[in-house]
Write a protein that holds these residues in place. Structure first.
Motif, PDB file in Angstrom:
ATOM      1  N   TRP A   1      10.740  12.219  -0.667  1.00  0.00           N
ATOM      2  CA  TRP A   1      10.765  13.355   0.254  1.00  0.00           C
ATOM      3  C   TRP A   1      11.572  14.510  -0.323  1.00  0.00           C
ATOM      4  O   TRP A   1      11.142  15.668  -0.300  1.00  0.00           O
ATOM      5  N   GLN A   2      12.750  14.212  -0.880  1.00  0.00           N
ATOM      6  CA  GLN A   2      13.595  15.252  -1.461  1.00  0.00           C
ATOM      7  C   GLN A   2      12.923  15.877  -2.693  1.00  0.00           C
ATOM      8  O   GLN A   2      13.019  17.089  -2.914  1.00  0.00           O
ATOM      9  N   SER A   3      12.218  15.062  -3.459  1.00  0.00           N
ATOM     10  CA  SER A   3      11.524  15.573  -4.639  1.00  0.00           C
ATOM     11  C   SER A   3      10.420  16.544  -4.240  1.00  0.00           C
ATOM     12  O   SER A   3      10.253  17.599  -4.872  1.00  0.00           O
ATOM     13  N   LEU A   4       9.685  16.205  -3.182  1.00  0.00           N
ATOM     14  CA  LEU A   4       8.617  17.096  -2.720  1.00  0.00           C
ATOM     15  C   LEU A   4       9.197  18.398  -2.169  1.00  0.00           C
ATOM     16  O   LEU A   4       8.622  19.475  -2.366  1.00  0.00           O
ATOM     17  N   LEU A   5      10.322  18.312  -1.476  1.00  0.00           N
ATOM     18  CA  LEU A   5      10.971  19.527  -0.974  1.00  0.00           C
ATOM     19  C   LEU A   5      11.417  20.422  -2.132  1.00  0.00           C
ATOM     20  O   LEU A   5      11.276  21.642  -2.078  1.00  0.00           O
TER      21      LEU A   5
ATOM     22  N   GLU B   1      -0.989  22.426  -7.066  1.00  0.00           N
ATOM     23  CA  GLU B   1      -1.746  21.207  -6.799  1.00  0.00           C
ATOM     24  C   GLU B   1      -2.391  21.326  -5.435  1.00  0.00           C
ATOM     25  O   GLU B   1      -1.812  21.888  -4.508  1.00  0.00           O
ATOM     26  N   PRO B   2      -3.596  20.829  -5.270  1.00  0.00           N
ATOM     27  CA  PRO B   2      -4.293  20.975  -3.993  1.00  0.00           C
ATOM     28  C   PRO B   2      -3.568  20.267  -2.872  1.00  0.00           C
ATOM     29  O   PRO B   2      -2.927  19.252  -3.080  1.00  0.00           O
TER      30      PRO B   2
ATOM     31  N   MET C   1       0.832  -1.204   0.000  1.00  0.00           N
ATOM     32  CA  MET C   1       0.000   0.000   0.000  1.00  0.00           C
ATOM     33  C   MET C   1       0.866   1.255   0.000  1.00  0.00           C
ATOM     34  O   MET C   1       0.644   2.195  -0.772  1.00  0.00           O
ATOM     35  N   LEU C   2       1.884   1.298   0.853  1.00  0.00           N
ATOM     36  CA  LEU C   2       2.723   2.489   0.959  1.00  0.00           C
ATOM     37  C   LEU C   2       3.562   2.703  -0.298  1.00  0.00           C
ATOM     38  O   LEU C   2       3.702   3.833  -0.779  1.00  0.00           O
ATOM     39  N   SER C   3       4.110   1.623  -0.854  1.00  0.00           N
ATOM     40  CA  SER C   3       4.942   1.747  -2.056  1.00  0.00           C
ATOM     41  C   SER C   3       4.121   2.230  -3.250  1.00  0.00           C
ATOM     42  O   SER C   3       4.583   3.060  -4.033  1.00  0.00           O
ATOM     43  N   LYS C   4       2.904   1.729  -3.375  1.00  0.00           N
ATOM     44  CA  LYS C   4       2.057   2.156  -4.490  1.00  0.00           C
ATOM     45  C   LYS C   4       1.755   3.645  -4.398  1.00  0.00           C
ATOM     46  O   LYS C   4       1.764   4.353  -5.406  1.00  0.00           O
ATOM     47  N   GLY C   5       1.499   4.127  -3.179  1.00  0.00           N
ATOM     48  CA  GLY C   5       1.215   5.545  -3.008  1.00  0.00           C
ATOM     49  C   GLY C   5       2.396   6.426  -3.382  1.00  0.00           C
ATOM     50  O   GLY C   5       2.226   7.493  -3.989  1.00  0.00           O
ATOM     51  N   LEU C   6       3.603   5.970  -3.046  1.00  0.00           N
ATOM     52  CA  LEU C   6       4.792   6.756  -3.363  1.00  0.00           C
ATOM     53  C   LEU C   6       5.071   6.786  -4.863  1.00  0.00           C
ATOM     54  O   LEU C   6       5.704   7.717  -5.359  1.00  0.00           O
ATOM     55  N   ASN C   7       4.607   5.772  -5.580  1.00  0.00           N
ATOM     56  CA  ASN C   7       4.878   5.687  -7.017  1.00  0.00           C
ATOM     57  C   ASN C   7       3.834   6.405  -7.867  1.00  0.00           C
ATOM     58  O   ASN C   7       4.023   6.547  -9.079  1.00  0.00           O
ATOM     59  N   LEU C   8       2.738   6.846  -7.251  1.00  0.00           N
ATOM     60  CA  LEU C   8       1.744   7.605  -8.007  1.00  0.00           C
ATOM     61  C   LEU C   8       2.266   9.022  -8.268  1.00  0.00           C
ATOM     62  O   LEU C   8       3.027   9.564  -7.467  1.00  0.00           O
ATOM     63  N   PRO C   9       1.862   9.646  -9.382  1.00  0.00           N
ATOM     64  CA  PRO C   9       2.384  10.983  -9.712  1.00  0.00           C
ATOM     65  C   PRO C   9       1.798  12.097  -8.848  1.00  0.00           C
ATOM     66  O   PRO C   9       2.320  13.212  -8.851  1.00  0.00           O
ATOM     67  N   SER C  10       0.741  11.824  -8.098  1.00  0.00           N
ATOM     68  CA  SER C  10       0.072  12.869  -7.330  1.00  0.00           C
ATOM     69  C   SER C  10       0.880  13.294  -6.101  1.00  0.00           C
ATOM     70  O   SER C  10       1.231  12.472  -5.253  1.00  0.00           O
ATOM     71  N   THR C  11       1.137  14.581  -5.993  1.00  0.00           N
ATOM     72  CA  THR C  11       1.812  15.120  -4.812  1.00  0.00           C
ATOM     73  C   THR C  11       0.961  14.938  -3.570  1.00  0.00           C
ATOM     74  O   THR C  11       1.475  14.672  -2.477  1.00  0.00           O
TER      75      THR C  11
END
Length: 250
Positions: free
Chosen positions: A215-219, A231-232, A139-149
């Motif tokens: 995490w670094q990508s989001l930062l 993005e919302p 579940m966690l890995s799939k969420g990290l691989n989705l393009p949505s921030t």
């Protein structure tokens, strides 16, 4: 008025160990006994508007707070889906999940027990509230691989919650104020428990390199100015894609 009275009655009936229909299971459902608070489990599974209705959510969260033995069975049998998707329904389900998890004690009751429990059993009890069954590596890995921030933020928030709770439990076990008073466990036993806990938590978390990279990508995205529409954020579900929202459990 009537709804408030009914809610108050149900809170007393379902959440009171003294006056209600609940009873305490020290094993938190890990003993293999399929009995327990079965009536309450069936009642919880019937609360199908908890993700949208604050009053219903409050009742559900408080029942699971008093009866953590129902956590694993509830998450396995509930119709709510926590498989990451870019929908407002999923965001609502995740907010409910966070409320349930945040209501649980930071330090597991197993770490404060006055009874001797072998370390594997002690670990099983501690993991019930540290890593609820719904949070797993798939579940966690799939969420990290989705393009949505938005989804990535939600997943990282769940991971952070797991790590903080695991840290508090291990710190409590190694606390100098805890173990000198213990007549059941020695310091080497505490250290072994901490190692078992770390291994168990690492088995449900995604690859650490992937976590750090996301995490670094989001930062980086946060620091870089953008000319397009933002993005919302997690709480803003009005602009999140709503395909499949007709089924709230999508």
């Amino acid at each position: 008025m009537v709804r408030e009275l009914v809610h108050s009655f149900l809170m007393d009936l379902c959440c009171s160990l003294k006056h209600g229909i609940t009873f305490c299971d020290p094993s938190l459902g890990t003993s293999g006994n399929r009995g327990g608070n079965v009536v309450l489990l069936h009642f919880l599974l019937g609360l199908r508007t908890a993700a949208e209705d604050q009053v219903v959510a409050d009742l559900l969260v408080n029942i699971l707070k008093v009866c953590p033995d129902l956590l694993d069975r509830y998450f396995k049998e509930t119709r709510y889906s926590f498989v990451p998707r870019v929908t407002s329904a999923w965001m609502g389900n995740v907010r409910l999940l966070k409320k349930i998890c945040e209501a649980q004690p930071d330090i597991s009751k197993s770490c404060k027990t006055s009874e001797f429990i072998p370390l594997p059993g002690l670990l099983s009890v501690a993991m019930v509230t540290t890593v609820p069954a719904v949070r797993n590596i798939i579940m966690l890995s799939k969420g990290l691989n989705l393009p949505s921030t938005v989804v990535k933020h939600s997943i990282l928030s769940l991971v952070s919650m797991v790590l903080r709770r695991a840290l508090r439990n291990t710190e409590h076990r190694l606390s100098e104020a805890t173990w000198p008073r213990s007549q059941m466990y020695t310091l080497p036993a505490a250290q072994e428990f901490v190692q078992l806990c770390r291994e168990a938590v690492s088995e449900v978390l995604p690859d650490m390199n992937n976590l750090v990279a996301v995490w670094q990508s989001l930062l980086k995205q946060k620091r870089e100015p953008t000319d397009g529409p933002a993005e919302p954020k997690e709480g803003d579900v009005s602009t999140v894609k709503t395909r499949g929202d007709r089924d709230r459990s999508c």
